[in-house]
Write a protein that holds these residues in place. Structure first.
Motif, mmCIF file in Angstrom:
data_model
loop_
_atom_site.group_PDB
_atom_site.id
_atom_site.type_symbol
_atom_site.label_atom_id
_atom_site.label_comp_id
_atom_site.label_asym_id
_atom_site.label_seq_id
_atom_site.Cartn_x
_atom_site.Cartn_y
_atom_site.Cartn_z
ATOM 1 N N GLY A 165 0.808 -1.211 0.000
ATOM 2 C CA GLY A 165 0.000 0.000 0.000
ATOM 3 C C GLY A 165 0.840 1.258 0.000
ATOM 4 O O GLY A 165 0.553 2.225 -0.727
ATOM 5 N N LEU A 166 1.895 1.272 0.804
ATOM 6 C CA LEU A 166 2.799 2.430 0.844
ATOM 7 C C LEU A 166 3.506 2.611 -0.491
ATOM 8 O O LEU A 166 3.658 3.735 -0.981
ATOM 9 N N PHE A 167 3.946 1.505 -1.085
ATOM 10 C CA PHE A 167 4.607 1.587 -2.394
ATOM 11 C C PHE A 167 3.651 2.161 -3.439
ATOM 12 O O PHE A 167 4.036 2.981 -4.276
ATOM 13 N N ALA A 168 2.391 1.731 -3.383
ATOM 14 C CA ALA A 168 1.417 2.166 -4.385
ATOM 15 C C ALA A 168 1.138 3.664 -4.330
ATOM 16 O O ALA A 168 0.859 4.282 -5.359
ATOM 17 N N ILE A 169 1.210 4.251 -3.143
ATOM 18 C CA ILE A 169 0.948 5.687 -3.027
ATOM 19 C C ILE A 169 2.228 6.508 -3.111
ATOM 20 O O ILE A 169 2.209 7.722 -2.903
ATOM 21 N N GLY A 170 3.346 5.837 -3.392
ATOM 22 C CA GLY A 170 4.603 6.555 -3.589
ATOM 23 C C GLY A 170 5.396 6.821 -2.339
ATOM 24 O O GLY A 170 6.401 7.538 -2.380
ATOM 25 N N ALA A 171 4.984 6.250 -1.209
ATOM 26 C CA ALA A 171 5.750 6.432 0.026
ATOM 27 C C ALA A 171 7.010 5.575 -0.027
ATOM 28 O O ALA A 171 6.939 4.392 -0.377
ATOM 29 N N PRO A 172 8.164 6.132 0.306
ATOM 30 C CA PRO A 172 9.403 5.358 0.208
ATOM 31 C C PRO A 172 9.480 4.271 1.280
ATOM 32 O O PRO A 172 9.061 4.472 2.420
ATOM 33 N N LEU A 173 9.991 3.108 0.893
ATOM 34 C CA LEU A 173 10.250 2.030 1.836
ATOM 35 C C LEU A 173 11.713 2.084 2.268
ATOM 36 O O LEU A 173 12.603 2.194 1.422
ATOM 37 N N ARG A 174 11.934 2.026 3.560
ATOM 38 C CA ARG A 174 13.308 2.082 4.043
ATOM 39 C C ARG A 174 14.101 0.868 3.563
ATOM 40 O O ARG A 174 13.651 -0.265 3.698
ATOM 41 N N PRO A 175 15.269 1.103 3.009
ATOM 42 C CA PRO A 175 16.061 -0.034 2.507
ATOM 43 C C PRO A 175 16.661 -0.850 3.649
ATOM 44 O O PRO A 175 16.919 -0.329 4.741
ATOM 45 N N ASP A 176 16.859 -2.122 3.393
ATOM 46 C CA ASP A 176 17.523 -2.995 4.369
ATOM 47 C C ASP A 176 19.028 -2.842 4.234
ATOM 48 O O ASP A 176 19.555 -2.563 3.150
ATOM 49 N N ASN A 177 19.726 -3.052 5.341
ATOM 50 C CA ASN A 177 21.179 -2.927 5.303
ATOM 51 C C ASN A 177 21.899 -4.073 6.018
ATOM 52 O O ASN A 177 23.099 -3.997 6.265
ATOM 53 N N VAL A 178 21.165 -5.141 6.369
ATOM 54 C CA VAL A 178 21.777 -6.309 7.010
ATOM 55 C C VAL A 178 21.209 -7.569 6.369
ATOM 56 O O VAL A 178 19.994 -7.694 6.215
ATOM 57 N N ARG A 179 22.090 -8.484 5.981
ATOM 58 C CA ARG A 179 21.659 -9.781 5.461
ATOM 59 C C ARG A 179 21.638 -10.798 6.593
ATOM 60 O O ARG A 179 22.492 -10.773 7.477
ATOM 61 N N LEU A 180 20.659 -11.688 6.564
ATOM 62 C CA LEU A 180 20.579 -12.768 7.538
ATOM 63 C C LEU A 180 20.954 -14.078 6.863
ATOM 64 O O LEU A 180 20.417 -14.410 5.793
ATOM 65 N N LEU A 181 21.850 -14.822 7.473
ATOM 66 C CA LEU A 181 22.331 -16.075 6.899
ATOM 67 C C LEU A 181 21.994 -17.232 7.830
ATOM 68 O O LEU A 181 22.268 -17.157 9.035
#
Length: 429
Positions: free
Chosen positions: A327-343
């Motif tokens: 829903g946030l993506f559809a209205i143009g609200a930015p999604l916070r990027p991830d910066n940690v990978r889980l292994l």
């Protein structure tokens, strides 16, 4: 069950959700609550609600609604919630294709084939059962061989018994529940035969469905041949060694007219593969971020299409996160990027999501490879330092392990890969 079939589809929607089970419906509601005005749910069944409509036993909703519900009761609640939000629900419809521009090709009875644009797409197609062919069981091909889910559908929705004496291959939850259900309907259950040295269903189902009804469970045992011409007459079962190879010299025959196959679920990911999403080889579902976004921007996924859950309550929680993000993506609200990978590390088969952000709280789902007791769940930094540790009494491959990670734990890590280990004493016999 009430569904909403709009008379005419719009040419475009903010969010289109593929799948009208609990995952899809919860995602649709969350998307609208996040700001998406026009949300469409597409489901191939005549009524929305998903597989829960045939799961008439109790045990659903304790986490989501704070009370114990049957499957149809749970489904009814999420359907009513979606209708209250005036979400378009199209049933008896099929998604034929989704292209890279998020244009969805639909086929409905009323309008034939339509091409509908979406600003965001949520994949919530669920899972399908592994069949006899997946287990490569040799022998004849008589009538009387069913997946456990198909037998459940026949009994609970149509009132048809699959047979009079049944053997069950595999100890998945659906098979365990059907062992009890068939017994209550007067069908004799000869036994449950599990290839692995441990059951693959929840402990509560082992107790309530097998022990309480004196149904034998044979571990490290499998069906090696099916006998019969027109109808199943018997099956040959044999114990397996440490390498899961049948020991034919110790095989025996079980008289039965029905064989139920309950050997696991596979995410329904044909659309994911058409989109060429990055896939996890262990879960066989798409790789997702902490916002449940796939490798293609604007495409999100949730529920059993990502990984197989043991409780629908966790499906709902994951779906609400995916729907809100869509829903946030559809209205143009930015999604916070991830910066940690889980292994996944020691004794961890997989973990979802695959990446997280250090700026917000996350729930990480994982499954273990072996039965362990006196365990410690550890989050390990690249230099081997233990960042976080949690004690667990035991872990079991059939039961998902949840880990809540707060920003305070992750604040010193950026663009790093953190490993999740579960260590403990082996409890396997």
């Amino acid at each position: 069950m009430i569904t909403s079939n709009p008379r005419h589809l719009r040419g475009s929607y903010d969010v289109i959700v593929v799948g009208g089970g609990p995952a899809g419906l919860e995602a649709a509601v969350a998307a609208q609550e996040a700001g998406a005005d026009h949300v469409l749910v597409v489901d191939r069944e005549p009524e929305a609600g998903g597989i829960l409509l045939q799961c008439i036993h109790c045990g659903f909703g304790l986490h989501r609604f704070g009370e114990e519900l049957t499957g149809p009761e749970y489904a009814q609640r999420v359907v009513k919630q979606a209708l209250a939000h005036r979400i378009d629900i199209v049933t008896d419809a099929f998604v034929l294709d989704i292209d890279l521009q998020r244009r969805v090709k639909l086929m409905t009875r009323e309008e034939g084939v339509s091409l509908v644009e979406a600003r965001a797409v949520v994949l919530a197609m669920g899972a399908r059962e592994r069949t006899r062919a997946a287990a490569r069981i040799p022998g004849a091909r008589p009538a009387g061989v069913f997946t456990a889910g198909m037998a459940q559908r026949l009994v609970n929705l149509y009132g048809w018994l699959p047979g009079r004496r049944a053997a069950i291959l595999g100890s998945g939850d659906i098979g365990l529940i059907m062992a009890r259900r068939l017994t209550l309907e007067g069908v004799e259950v000869a036994g449950v035969f599990e290839l692995m040295p441990h059951p693959n269903g929840l402990n509560r189902n082992i107790v309530q469905c097998l022990h309480d009804f004196d149904i034998p469970l044979h571990l490290s045992t499998t069906v090696v041949e099916i006998h019969g011409h027109n109808r199943v007459e018997k099956v040959t079962v044999a114990p397996v060694d440490g390498d899961l190879r049948p020991q034919m010299e110790r095989a025996w025959e079980v008289e039965c007219d029905t064989l139920l196959v309950s050997i696991g679920l596979i995410p329904e990911n044909e659309l994911s593969e058409q989109l060429r999403l990055r896939m996890d080889p262990v879960t066989r579902g798409p790789v997702v971020t902490s916002a449940m976004e796939c490798s293609l921007n604007g495409v999100f996924a949730c529920g059993n299409v990502v990984h197989i859950h043991d409780l629908v309550d966790f499906v709902s929680a994951e779906a609400m996160l995916a729907g809100r993000s869509a829903g946030l993506f559809a209205i143009g609200a930015p999604l916070r990027p991830d910066n940690v990978r889980l292994l996944p590390g020691e004794n961890v088969a997989y973990c979802v999501p695959h990446t997280i952000s250090t700026e917000r709280e996350h729930t990480v789902y994982m499954r273990t490879r072996r039965i362990l007791e006196g365990c410690r769940l550890r989050l390990v930094a690249p230099d081997g330092r233990i960042v976080y540790e949690k004690r667990l009494r035991y872990v079991f491959p059939a039961e998902m392990v949840n880990l809540k990670l707060k920003p305070a734990i992750l604040q010193h890590f950026h663009d790093d890969a953190l490993r999740i280990d579960i260590v403990g004493r082996s409890a396997e016999r």
